[in-house]
Design a protein around this motif. Structure first.
Motif, mmCIF file in Angstrom:
data_model
loop_
_atom_site.group_PDB
_atom_site.id
_atom_site.type_symbol
_atom_site.label_atom_id
_atom_site.label_comp_id
_atom_site.label_asym_id
_atom_site.label_seq_id
_atom_site.Cartn_x
_atom_site.Cartn_y
_atom_site.Cartn_z
ATOM 1 N N ALA A 225 -0.678 -0.610 -32.493
ATOM 2 C CA ALA A 225 0.329 -1.524 -31.961
ATOM 3 C C ALA A 225 0.934 -2.272 -33.147
ATOM 4 O O ALA A 225 0.374 -2.279 -34.241
ATOM 5 N N SER A 226 2.071 -2.903 -32.916
ATOM 6 C CA SER A 226 2.691 -3.708 -33.971
ATOM 7 C C SER A 226 1.782 -4.887 -34.295
ATOM 8 O O SER A 226 1.128 -5.445 -33.400
ATOM 9 N N PRO A 227 1.741 -5.296 -35.551
ATOM 10 C CA PRO A 227 0.929 -6.467 -35.914
ATOM 11 C C PRO A 227 1.385 -7.708 -35.135
ATOM 12 O O PRO A 227 2.565 -7.852 -34.801
ATOM 13 N N ARG B 209 3.284 0.440 -24.352
ATOM 14 C CA ARG B 209 3.914 -0.770 -23.837
ATOM 15 C C ARG B 209 4.849 -1.275 -24.926
ATOM 16 O O ARG B 209 4.428 -1.589 -26.036
ATOM 17 N N LEU B 210 6.147 -1.328 -24.603
ATOM 18 C CA LEU B 210 7.187 -1.733 -25.540
ATOM 19 C C LEU B 210 7.734 -3.087 -25.113
ATOM 20 O O LEU B 210 8.056 -3.290 -23.941
ATOM 21 N N ARG B 211 7.833 -4.018 -26.056
ATOM 22 C CA ARG B 211 8.318 -5.373 -25.749
ATOM 23 C C ARG B 211 9.599 -5.650 -26.532
ATOM 24 O O ARG B 211 9.711 -5.301 -27.701
ATOM 25 N N PHE B 212 10.543 -6.291 -25.859
ATOM 26 C CA PHE B 212 11.789 -6.744 -26.483
ATOM 27 C C PHE B 212 11.781 -8.264 -26.514
ATOM 28 O O PHE B 212 11.358 -8.913 -25.550
ATOM 29 N N ALA B 213 12.258 -8.837 -27.609
ATOM 30 C CA ALA B 213 12.261 -10.286 -27.764
ATOM 31 C C ALA B 213 13.120 -10.974 -26.703
ATOM 32 O O ALA B 213 12.854 -12.117 -26.343
ATOM 33 N N ASP B 214 14.125 -10.262 -26.176
ATOM 34 C CA ASP B 214 15.040 -10.868 -25.207
ATOM 35 C C ASP B 214 14.676 -10.565 -23.748
ATOM 36 O O ASP B 214 15.469 -10.812 -22.853
ATOM 37 N N GLU B 215 13.476 -10.032 -23.507
ATOM 38 C CA GLU B 215 13.024 -9.759 -22.143
ATOM 39 C C GLU B 215 11.713 -10.495 -21.891
ATOM 40 O O GLU B 215 10.878 -10.603 -22.793
ATOM 41 N N PRO B 216 11.508 -10.991 -20.671
ATOM 42 C CA PRO B 216 10.315 -11.790 -20.396
ATOM 43 C C PRO B 216 9.005 -10.996 -20.347
ATOM 44 O O PRO B 216 7.936 -11.562 -20.567
ATOM 45 N N ALA B 217 9.076 -9.701 -20.068
ATOM 46 C CA ALA B 217 7.855 -8.905 -19.944
ATOM 47 C C ALA B 217 8.008 -7.587 -20.694
ATOM 48 O O ALA B 217 9.120 -7.084 -20.883
ATOM 49 N N PHE C 1 4.883 -9.570 -35.428
ATOM 50 C CA PHE C 1 5.854 -8.696 -36.092
ATOM 51 C C PHE C 1 6.856 -8.161 -35.083
ATOM 52 O O PHE C 1 6.497 -7.767 -33.981
ATOM 53 N N TRP C 2 8.133 -8.132 -35.494
ATOM 54 C CA TRP C 2 9.206 -7.559 -34.673
ATOM 55 C C TRP C 2 10.015 -6.593 -35.533
ATOM 56 O O TRP C 2 10.388 -6.935 -36.658
ATOM 57 N N TYR C 3 10.288 -5.410 -34.991
ATOM 58 C CA TYR C 3 11.246 -4.517 -35.646
ATOM 59 C C TYR C 3 12.632 -5.109 -35.460
ATOM 60 O O TYR C 3 12.973 -5.605 -34.378
ATOM 61 N N ASP C 4 13.462 -5.052 -36.501
ATOM 62 C CA ASP C 4 14.852 -5.514 -36.464
ATOM 63 C C ASP C 4 15.625 -4.537 -37.342
ATOM 64 O O ASP C 4 15.802 -4.758 -38.531
ATOM 65 N N GLN C 5 16.042 -3.437 -36.767
ATOM 66 C CA GLN C 5 16.601 -2.301 -37.500
ATOM 67 C C GLN C 5 18.121 -2.334 -37.520
ATOM 68 O O GLN C 5 18.755 -2.687 -36.526
ATOM 69 N N ASP D 268 3.510 -3.192 -28.117
ATOM 70 C CA ASP D 268 2.377 -4.048 -27.757
ATOM 71 C C ASP D 268 1.077 -3.262 -27.615
ATOM 72 O O ASP D 268 -0.003 -3.813 -27.813
ATOM 73 N N TRP D 269 1.170 -1.965 -27.237
ATOM 74 C CA TRP D 269 -0.040 -1.198 -26.947
ATOM 75 C C TRP D 269 0.300 0.280 -26.890
ATOM 76 O O TRP D 269 1.401 0.648 -26.458
ATOM 77 N N THR D 270 -0.605 1.113 -27.359
ATOM 78 C CA THR D 270 -0.549 2.558 -27.115
ATOM 79 C C THR D 270 -1.942 3.000 -26.691
ATOM 80 O O THR D 270 -2.952 2.378 -27.048
ATOM 81 N N ASP D 271 -1.994 4.061 -25.919
ATOM 82 C CA ASP D 271 -3.241 4.584 -25.358
ATOM 83 C C ASP D 271 -4.226 4.944 -26.475
ATOM 84 O O ASP D 271 -3.913 5.783 -27.320
#
Length: 108
Positions: A39-41, A62-70, A44-48, A91-94
């Motif tokens: 998972a991302s540290p 599980r993928l999270r976006f900074a502009d989404e609540p979940a 940490f946020w990717y900003d490409q 946030d998570w991978t199997d």
């Protein structure tokens, strides 16, 4: 170069994610990403600068976006287009089986 997207997958719980370029052209890069519980540290946020279209081929994430609540739960066949500079993180991978992503990076 990879001839089969499922060839050479690591065993579950490999230490590092695997990144392999499949095709590169001006303004375009296609890569296979294999996650095995990574998972991302924290914080940490990717900003490409480029856009990225990604599809999950196998496994779960599980993928999270900074502009989404979940966070978004992703399974095989789920895809998302990530706009340039849209902050996101994994946030998570199997951890029990390889999660295989196909990522298409494109110039915006």
């Amino acid at each position: 170069m990879i001839a089969n997207l499922f060839a050479g997958l690591p065993s579950a719980a490999a230490v590092d994610e695997q990144f392999a370029d499949i095709l590169q052209r001006p303004g375009l890069r296609i890569e296979r990403i294999v996650s095995t519980g990574q998972a991302s540290p924290e914080g940490f946020w990717y900003d490409q600068a480029d856009g990225e279209w990604v599809v999950l081929l196998q496994g779960a994430a599980r993928l999270r976006f900074a502009d989404e609540p979940a966070a978004r739960d992703l399974g095989p066949g789920d895809c998302v287009d990530i706009a340039p500079h849209r902050r996101h993180r994994v946030d998570w991978t199997d951890p029990d089986r390889p999660t295989v992503w196909l990522a298409v990076h494109y110039a915006a």
